[in-house]
Design a protein around this motif. Structure first.
Motif, PDB file in Angstrom:
ATOM      1  N   ILE A 166      -5.064  -3.639   9.304  1.00 48.93           N
ATOM      2  CA  ILE A 166      -5.016  -3.154  10.684  1.00 48.93           C
ATOM      3  C   ILE A 166      -4.759  -1.659  10.669  1.00 48.93           C
ATOM      4  O   ILE A 166      -3.697  -1.202  10.234  1.00 48.93           O
ATOM      5  N   ARG A 168      -5.353   2.304  12.752  1.00 51.72           N
ATOM      6  CA  ARG A 168      -5.526   2.945  14.049  1.00 51.72           C
ATOM      7  C   ARG A 168      -6.890   3.634  14.097  1.00 51.72           C
ATOM      8  O   ARG A 168      -7.111   4.623  13.409  1.00 51.72           O
ATOM      9  N   THR A 175      -1.922  -1.606  16.989  1.00 47.46           N
ATOM     10  CA  THR A 175      -1.740  -1.935  15.572  1.00 47.46           C
ATOM     11  C   THR A 175      -0.479  -2.751  15.314  1.00 47.46           C
ATOM     12  O   THR A 175      -0.318  -3.305  14.232  1.00 47.46           O
TER      13      THR A 175
END
Length: 256
Positions: A166, A168, A175
Protein backbone atom coordinates in the motif's frame (compact mmCIF):
# COMPACT_ATOMS: atom_id res chain seq x y z
CA UNK A 1 -18.78 -48.43 -18.80
CA UNK A 2 -18.51 -50.78 -15.83
CA UNK A 3 -17.17 -49.76 -12.43
CA UNK A 4 -13.75 -51.34 -12.97
CA UNK A 5 -13.24 -49.62 -16.32
CA UNK A 6 -14.37 -46.30 -14.88
CA UNK A 7 -11.84 -46.70 -12.09
CA UNK A 8 -9.03 -47.37 -14.58
CA UNK A 9 -9.92 -44.26 -16.59
CA UNK A 10 -10.21 -42.01 -13.56
CA UNK A 11 -7.18 -39.70 -13.19
CA UNK A 12 -7.01 -38.94 -9.51
CA UNK A 13 -4.18 -36.42 -9.79
CA UNK A 14 -6.16 -34.35 -12.30
CA UNK A 15 -9.15 -34.39 -9.99
CA UNK A 16 -7.02 -33.19 -7.08
CA UNK A 17 -5.45 -30.50 -9.28
CA UNK A 18 -8.87 -29.21 -10.28
CA UNK A 19 -9.87 -29.18 -6.61
CA UNK A 20 -6.80 -27.02 -5.89
CA UNK A 21 -7.93 -24.58 -8.62
CA UNK A 22 -11.42 -24.41 -7.12
CA UNK A 23 -9.97 -23.67 -3.68
CA UNK A 24 -7.80 -20.89 -5.14
CA UNK A 25 -10.89 -19.46 -6.83
CA UNK A 26 -12.55 -19.15 -3.42
CA UNK A 27 -9.57 -17.17 -2.11
CA UNK A 28 -9.06 -14.23 -4.54
CA UNK A 29 -6.40 -12.64 -2.33
CA UNK A 30 -4.30 -15.81 -2.54
CA UNK A 31 -3.25 -18.69 -0.31
CA UNK A 32 -0.07 -19.94 1.27
CA UNK A 33 1.22 -23.45 0.72
CA UNK A 34 0.24 -24.39 4.27
CA UNK A 35 -3.28 -23.04 3.82
CA UNK A 36 -3.75 -24.98 0.59
CA UNK A 37 -2.47 -28.21 2.15
CA UNK A 38 -4.96 -27.85 4.99
CA UNK A 39 -7.95 -26.91 2.79
CA UNK A 40 -7.25 -29.55 0.14
CA UNK A 41 -6.34 -32.33 2.56
CA UNK A 42 -2.90 -32.72 0.98
CA UNK A 43 0.60 -32.97 2.34
CA UNK A 44 2.69 -29.82 2.00
CA UNK A 45 4.79 -31.59 -0.64
CA UNK A 46 1.69 -32.58 -2.60
CA UNK A 47 0.15 -29.11 -2.39
CA UNK A 48 3.47 -27.61 -3.50
CA UNK A 49 3.59 -29.82 -6.61
CA UNK A 50 0.05 -28.91 -7.64
CA UNK A 51 0.55 -25.18 -7.04
CA UNK A 52 3.87 -25.01 -8.87
CA UNK A 53 2.38 -26.96 -11.78
CA UNK A 54 -0.46 -24.41 -12.02
CA UNK A 55 2.10 -21.58 -11.93
CA UNK A 56 4.19 -23.25 -14.67
CA UNK A 57 1.06 -23.72 -16.81
CA UNK A 58 0.06 -20.07 -16.34
CA UNK A 59 -3.12 -20.75 -14.39
CA UNK A 60 -1.72 -19.40 -11.12
CA UNK A 61 0.79 -16.80 -10.00
CA UNK A 62 3.22 -16.81 -7.08
CA UNK A 63 4.07 -13.72 -5.08
CA UNK A 64 6.47 -14.74 -2.35
CA UNK A 65 4.64 -17.32 -0.23
CA UNK A 66 1.21 -16.51 -1.70
CA UNK A 67 -0.37 -18.31 -4.67
CA UNK A 68 -3.32 -16.89 -6.64
CA UNK A 69 -5.27 -17.83 -9.73
CA UNK A 70 -4.28 -15.93 -12.87
CA UNK A 71 -6.72 -14.40 -15.41
CA UNK A 72 -5.81 -17.19 -17.85
CA UNK A 73 -9.01 -18.99 -16.89
CA UNK A 74 -10.85 -16.23 -18.73
CA UNK A 75 -9.26 -17.48 -21.94
CA UNK A 76 -10.55 -20.99 -21.24
CA UNK A 77 -14.04 -19.66 -20.64
CA UNK A 78 -13.78 -17.56 -23.80
CA UNK A 79 -12.99 -20.65 -25.86
CA UNK A 80 -15.83 -22.58 -24.24
CA UNK A 81 -18.28 -19.84 -25.18
CA UNK A 82 -17.33 -20.18 -28.81
CA UNK A 83 -14.43 -17.82 -29.25
CA UNK A 84 -16.14 -14.69 -27.97
CA UNK A 85 -15.04 -12.81 -24.87
CA UNK A 86 -17.11 -13.39 -21.76
CA UNK A 87 -17.59 -9.65 -21.65
CA UNK A 88 -18.68 -9.36 -25.28
CA UNK A 89 -22.17 -10.01 -23.94
CA UNK A 90 -21.87 -7.07 -21.57
CA UNK A 91 -20.12 -4.72 -24.00
CA UNK A 92 -23.31 -3.27 -25.60
CA UNK A 93 -24.71 -2.52 -22.14
CA UNK A 94 -21.47 -0.88 -21.04
CA UNK A 95 -21.29 1.04 -24.33
CA UNK A 96 -24.75 2.46 -23.70
CA UNK A 97 -23.58 3.73 -20.30
CA UNK A 98 -20.43 5.26 -21.80
CA UNK A 99 -22.45 6.95 -24.54
CA UNK A 100 -25.08 8.25 -22.14
CA UNK A 101 -22.51 9.80 -19.81
CA UNK A 102 -19.76 10.52 -22.34
CA UNK A 103 -17.33 8.77 -19.99
CA UNK A 104 -15.36 5.50 -19.95
CA UNK A 105 -17.04 2.36 -18.62
CA UNK A 106 -14.86 -0.57 -17.54
CA UNK A 107 -15.09 -4.00 -15.91
CA UNK A 108 -12.49 -5.80 -13.81
CA UNK A 109 -11.85 -8.85 -11.68
CA UNK A 110 -9.63 -9.27 -8.63
CA UNK A 111 -6.26 -10.96 -9.14
CA UNK A 112 -3.95 -10.98 -6.14
CA UNK A 113 -3.37 -7.40 -5.03
CA UNK A 114 -4.63 -5.92 -8.31
CA UNK A 115 -7.71 -5.49 -10.41
CA UNK A 116 -7.38 -6.79 -13.97
CA UNK A 117 -9.42 -5.10 -16.69
CA UNK A 118 -11.57 -7.60 -18.60
CA UNK A 119 -13.61 -5.09 -20.61
CA UNK A 120 -13.39 -1.39 -21.37
CA UNK A 121 -15.44 1.07 -23.39
CA UNK A 122 -13.22 4.14 -23.69
CA UNK A 123 -14.36 7.68 -23.14
CA UNK A 124 -12.31 10.83 -23.04
CA UNK A 125 -8.75 10.13 -21.92
CA UNK A 126 -8.35 11.12 -18.28
CA UNK A 127 -5.43 9.00 -17.09
CA UNK A 128 -1.73 9.42 -17.77
CA UNK A 129 -1.53 5.65 -18.39
CA UNK A 130 -3.32 3.80 -21.18
CA UNK A 131 -5.98 1.38 -19.99
CA UNK A 132 -6.93 -1.72 -21.95
CA UNK A 133 -8.04 -5.30 -21.39
CA UNK A 134 -5.40 -6.97 -19.23
CA UNK A 135 -4.26 -3.74 -17.56
CA UNK A 136 -3.57 -4.18 -13.84
CA UNK A 137 -4.11 -1.47 -11.22
CA UNK A 138 -3.80 -1.69 -7.42
CA UNK A 139 -7.07 -2.78 -5.84
CA UNK A 140 -6.78 -0.71 -2.66
CA UNK A 141 -7.02 2.70 -4.37
CA UNK A 142 -9.46 2.00 -7.22
CA UNK A 143 -13.26 1.96 -7.09
CA UNK A 144 -13.55 -1.48 -8.70
CA UNK A 145 -10.88 -2.78 -6.36
CA UNK A 146 -12.70 -1.48 -3.30
CA UNK A 147 -15.92 -3.08 -4.53
CA UNK A 148 -14.20 -6.41 -5.21
CA UNK A 149 -12.48 -6.34 -1.81
CA UNK A 150 -15.87 -5.68 -0.22
CA UNK A 151 -16.95 -9.05 -1.58
CA UNK A 152 -14.23 -10.98 0.25
CA UNK A 153 -14.85 -12.96 3.42
CA UNK A 154 -13.67 -11.03 6.52
CA UNK A 155 -10.62 -13.24 7.02
CA UNK A 156 -9.64 -12.87 3.34
CA UNK A 157 -9.98 -9.09 3.52
CA UNK A 158 -7.90 -8.96 6.69
CA UNK A 159 -5.20 -11.04 5.01
CA UNK A 160 -5.26 -8.75 1.96
CA UNK A 161 -4.93 -5.59 4.02
CA UNK A 162 -1.95 -6.93 5.94
CA UNK A 163 -0.15 -8.39 2.92
CA UNK A 164 -0.84 -5.82 0.18
CA UNK A 165 1.76 -3.27 -0.85
CA UNK A 166 0.00 0.00 0.00
CA UNK A 167 1.66 3.18 -1.25
CA UNK A 168 0.61 6.80 -1.45
CA UNK A 169 -0.20 7.46 -5.12
CA UNK A 170 -1.49 11.01 -4.51
CA UNK A 171 -1.88 13.24 -1.45
CA UNK A 172 -5.45 11.87 -1.17
CA UNK A 173 -4.58 8.15 -1.23
CA UNK A 174 -5.83 6.30 1.85
CA UNK A 175 -2.94 4.20 3.14
CA UNK A 176 -3.95 3.57 6.77
CA UNK A 177 -5.18 -0.03 7.05
CA UNK A 178 -7.93 0.89 9.49
CA UNK A 179 -9.26 3.66 7.25
CA UNK A 180 -9.07 1.38 4.21
CA UNK A 181 -11.08 -1.25 6.03
CA UNK A 182 -13.67 1.41 6.88
CA UNK A 183 -13.87 2.55 3.24
CA UNK A 184 -14.30 -1.04 2.04
CA UNK A 185 -16.93 -1.68 4.71
CA UNK A 186 -18.79 1.45 3.60
CA UNK A 187 -18.68 0.23 -0.03
CA UNK A 188 -20.12 -3.12 1.04
CA UNK A 189 -22.92 -1.47 3.02
CA UNK A 190 -23.77 1.04 0.27
CA UNK A 191 -23.45 -1.35 -2.67
CA UNK A 192 -21.12 1.04 -4.51
CA UNK A 193 -17.68 2.60 -4.11
CA UNK A 194 -16.43 6.04 -5.04
CA UNK A 195 -12.70 6.77 -5.13
CA UNK A 196 -11.80 10.46 -5.29
CA UNK A 197 -8.34 11.22 -6.75
CA UNK A 198 -6.60 8.43 -4.83
CA UNK A 199 -5.16 6.71 -7.90
CA UNK A 200 -4.34 9.88 -9.84
CA UNK A 201 -5.08 13.55 -9.26
CA UNK A 202 -8.01 14.73 -11.37
CA UNK A 203 -9.56 11.25 -11.58
CA UNK A 204 -12.76 10.13 -9.85
CA UNK A 205 -14.50 6.81 -10.36
CA UNK A 206 -17.56 4.96 -9.11
CA UNK A 207 -18.09 1.18 -9.20
CA UNK A 208 -20.75 -1.41 -8.45
CA UNK A 209 -20.36 -5.20 -8.07
CA UNK A 210 -21.40 -7.94 -10.47
CA UNK A 211 -22.70 -10.86 -8.41
CA UNK A 212 -23.33 -14.52 -9.16
CA UNK A 213 -26.55 -16.35 -8.34
CA UNK A 214 -25.26 -17.18 -4.87
CA UNK A 215 -24.63 -13.51 -4.15
CA UNK A 216 -20.85 -13.67 -4.44
CA UNK A 217 -18.99 -10.80 -6.10
CA UNK A 218 -17.36 -12.04 -9.32
CA UNK A 219 -16.48 -8.72 -11.00
CA UNK A 220 -17.12 -4.99 -10.87
CA UNK A 221 -18.00 -2.30 -13.39
CA UNK A 222 -17.21 1.39 -13.09
CA UNK A 223 -17.40 4.77 -14.71
CA UNK A 224 -14.36 7.04 -14.44
CA UNK A 225 -14.44 10.79 -14.97
CA UNK A 226 -12.48 13.99 -14.51
CA UNK A 227 -12.97 15.66 -11.16
CA UNK A 228 -13.81 18.89 -12.98
CA UNK A 229 -16.80 17.24 -14.70
CA UNK A 230 -18.57 15.61 -11.76
CA UNK A 231 -18.50 16.23 -8.04
CA UNK A 232 -18.76 13.19 -5.77
CA UNK A 233 -22.38 14.10 -5.03
CA UNK A 234 -23.18 14.42 -8.74
CA UNK A 235 -21.57 11.03 -9.44
CA UNK A 236 -23.86 9.38 -6.92
CA UNK A 237 -26.90 11.20 -8.27
CA UNK A 238 -26.25 10.98 -12.03
CA UNK A 239 -23.81 8.11 -12.71
CA UNK A 240 -24.80 5.54 -10.08
CA UNK A 241 -28.34 4.92 -11.46
CA UNK A 242 -26.89 4.19 -14.91
CA UNK A 243 -24.36 1.76 -13.44
CA UNK A 244 -26.99 0.00 -11.34
CA UNK A 245 -29.21 -0.43 -14.38
CA UNK A 246 -26.29 -1.84 -16.37
CA UNK A 247 -25.39 -4.18 -13.52
CA UNK A 248 -28.92 -5.57 -13.43
CA UNK A 249 -28.95 -6.26 -17.18
CA UNK A 250 -25.48 -7.84 -17.13
CA UNK A 251 -26.37 -10.13 -14.23
CA UNK A 252 -29.51 -11.30 -16.06
CA UNK A 253 -27.46 -13.32 -18.54
CA UNK A 254 -23.79 -13.01 -17.60
CA UNK A 255 -23.96 -14.64 -14.17
CA UNK A 256 -23.49 -18.41 -14.02
Amino acid sequence: MDEEAASRDHVGSLERGLAVMEILARHPSGMTLTGMAEDAGLTRAGARRFLLTLVAAGYATQDGRVFSLSPRLLAVARTWLGGGSLWSFAAPIMRAVATQLNEACSAAILSGQDVVYVARIPGRRILSVSLDIGTRLPAYCTSMGRMLLAGLAPEELDKFLHQATIERRTPKTVTDIGLLAEAIGKAKANGFAIVDEELELGLRSIAVPIRDRAGGTVAAINVSTQSARFTVTEMEREILPALLGARERIEDFFVV
